[in-house]
Design a protein around this motif. Sequence first.
Motif, PDB file in Angstrom:
ATOM      1  N   ALA A  35     -14.047   5.822  -5.430  1.00 27.88           N
ATOM      2  CA  ALA A  35     -13.084   5.430  -6.485  1.00 27.88           C
ATOM      3  C   ALA A  35     -13.056   4.602  -7.867  1.00 27.88           C
ATOM      4  N   PHE A  47      -3.889   6.534  -4.465  1.00 30.73           N
ATOM      5  CA  PHE A  47      -3.482   5.510  -4.363  1.00 30.73           C
ATOM      6  C   PHE A  47      -3.017   4.153  -4.622  1.00 30.73           C
ATOM      7  N   GLN A  77      -1.775  13.639  -3.404  1.00 29.53           N
ATOM      8  CA  GLN A  77      -3.162  13.802  -2.645  1.00 29.53           C
ATOM      9  C   GLN A  77      -3.753  15.072  -2.818  1.00 29.53           C
ATOM     10  N   GLU A  82     -10.567   2.822   4.466  1.00 30.23           N
ATOM     11  CA  GLU A  82      -9.735   3.030   4.370  1.00 30.23           C
ATOM     12  C   GLU A  82      -8.968   4.315   3.913  1.00 30.23           C
ATOM     13  N   CYS A  83      -8.845   4.254   2.736  1.00 33.00           N
ATOM     14  CA  CYS A  83      -8.534   5.059   1.354  1.00 33.00           C
ATOM     15  C   CYS A  83      -8.897   7.357   2.188  1.00 33.00           C
ATOM     16  N   VAL A 111       0.710   5.848  -0.799  1.00 31.06           N
ATOM     17  CA  VAL A 111      -0.612   6.670  -1.297  1.00 31.06           C
ATOM     18  C   VAL A 111       0.635   7.837  -1.622  1.00 31.06           C
ATOM     19  N   LEU A 152     -10.992   0.556  -0.258  1.00 35.46           N
ATOM     20  CA  LEU A 152     -11.002   1.820  -1.058  1.00 35.46           C
ATOM     21  C   LEU A 152     -11.724   3.205  -0.416  1.00 35.46           C
ATOM     22  N   PHE A 209       0.980  -1.618   0.010  1.00 33.87           N
ATOM     23  CA  PHE A 209      -0.183   0.016   0.505  1.00 33.87           C
ATOM     24  C   PHE A 209       0.767   1.431  -0.013  1.00 33.87           C
ATOM     25  N   LEU A 228      -2.180  -0.306  -4.822  1.00 33.29           N
ATOM     26  CA  LEU A 228      -3.017  -1.054  -3.940  1.00 33.29           C
ATOM     27  C   LEU A 228      -2.494  -2.307  -4.272  1.00 33.29           C
ATOM     28  N   VAL A 272      -9.042   7.522  -5.370  1.00 35.72           N
ATOM     29  CA  VAL A 272     -10.383   7.891  -4.494  1.00 35.72           C
ATOM     30  C   VAL A 272     -10.446  10.068  -4.000  1.00 35.72           C
TER      31      VAL A 272
END
Length: 166
Positions: A51, A87, A18, A104-105, A15, A101, A13, A89, A61
Motif C-alpha cells: 500500500a 481507496f 480498481q 480490508e482493502c 473505493v 489498508l 471509506f 480513507l 493497494v
Amino acid sequence: MTNPAAPAEGPVFAVLTQYLKDLSFESPRAPDIFLAQDKNPQVTADVKVEARPLGQDVYEVELSIEASAKTGEEPVFVIECLYAGVFQLSGLGQEHLGPFLMIECPRMLFPFARNIVADSTREGGFPPLLLQPVDFVELYRKRIAAQEPPPAPSAQGPSSKIILPN
C-alpha cells in the motif's frame, strides 16, 4: 441542538477505482505439456500486499498473486497477477490505517484477482486455478512480526513502518 443537515462524523471509506496493473501467463512446455501423462501438477501460490499514499486520504493497494504448477521439476505454467485499487480513507485513527489498508482493502480486491487468475489459466489450456481464500489478518500479522524496528533518526534508507501517513 444538533444540525440535521450536517454530515455525520466518523470514518469515510470509498473505493475510487480498481484495475489490473500487470498480468503474465507462461506455459513454457506447451504443447508438449498437454501430451504428458501426469495430469496432477504441484501448484504453489504466493500472495503479497503493498500500500502507498497517493494524496490526502487516498491510497493505492496492490494485491500480487504469483502461482506456478510443476510436474516434478518441469514447469507447467507460471502466472503473475498484480491487481490494484485506489481507496479513499479519512477519519480513521492512525493506528487503524495500516490494518485497514493491508487487510480490508485486499479482502475486497481478492475475488476480482482470483477470477482473473482462474480465467487466465483456463484460457491457457488448463483447468482454472481456483485459489483458496486468503487470511489477510494472518498475512498482516506475519508481516508485522517480520519487520525490524524503525531505523534511528540519523540512519539512511527507507523506513520499515507499515502504517502510512495521512
